[in-house]
Motif scaffolding. Sequence first.
Motif, short mmCIF file in Angstrom:
data_model
loop_
_atom_site.label_atom_id
_atom_site.label_comp_id
_atom_site.label_asym_id
_atom_site.label_seq_id
_atom_site.Cartn_x
_atom_site.Cartn_y
_atom_site.Cartn_z
N ILE A 1 0.85 -1.20 0.00
CA ILE A 1 0.00 0.00 0.00
C ILE A 1 0.88 1.24 0.00
CG2 ILE A 1 -1.60 1.35 1.43
CD1 ILE A 1 -3.06 -1.29 2.03
N ASP B 1 0.59 4.04 -2.75
CA ASP B 1 0.29 5.43 -2.35
C ASP B 1 1.30 6.39 -2.97
OD1 ASP B 1 -1.87 4.60 -0.86
OD2 ASP B 1 -0.92 4.95 1.10
N ARG C 1 -11.15 3.80 3.89
CA ARG C 1 -9.80 3.98 4.46
C ARG C 1 -9.84 4.65 5.83
NH1 ARG C 1 -4.87 4.57 0.47
NH2 ARG C 1 -3.19 4.42 1.94
N TYR D 1 -5.46 -0.79 5.74
CA TYR D 1 -4.67 0.04 4.82
C TYR D 1 -3.30 0.37 5.40
CZ TYR D 1 -9.17 0.37 2.58
OH TYR D 1 -10.36 0.05 1.97
#
Length: 160
Positions: A59, A63, A92, A99
Motif C-alpha cells: 500500500i 500510495d 480507508r 490500509y
Amino acid sequence: FDMGDFGWAETYNAYKPLCEWPCGVPKDQLWPVVISADSRPVHTVRLTSFYMARFLTTIAEDDRFRIVTGRPLYDTMLTDEDRYWGEKEPARERVPKLYLPNLPAYSKSWQEAKDYCVWLGELSGLPVDLPTEAQYEYAARSRGKHVLYATDNGYIERGR
C-alpha cells in the motif's frame, strides 16, 4: 512448458509427497485439477526470459505512485456503494487497519495495475509490465513443473 490443466491422479493426496507426474496413470485418465474449459487442452508454450517480482506491491508503494501521478489514494473517497449503505466516511477512514503501509496494495482494475508497472518501468529504466497468463502460470508452477501447489516441494505441510 505445458500450459493448462495437466490433470492429476484420482488418488492424489495434498499432504503426502508427490509422485512423478503422471503418477503411472495414462494422461487421458487423469482428473482435471480445475473444472474449466479454458484451461484445457494442455498446450506447449515457449516463453522468452522474464523476471517476476518476489513480493507484492505494498500500500505504501501504491500510495507513492498515486501521489506522484496525481491520483487519489485508494479508498479515500466515499463511493456510491458507501452512500447506499449509509456510510459517512470512506473505507480507508472507517477501517484503517486494512490500509497499513506494509499490506498488499489494492487495485480496482487491470488498468490501474498496468499503469503502476509502466510508471515503475519509467523510473527504473527497466522493462516492467504485468505478467502474461503464461508467465504467471510458469512462475506459479515452479518453472512449469507439474505441481498443484506453488510450494518448494509441491505439496502442503501445515505450519511449514
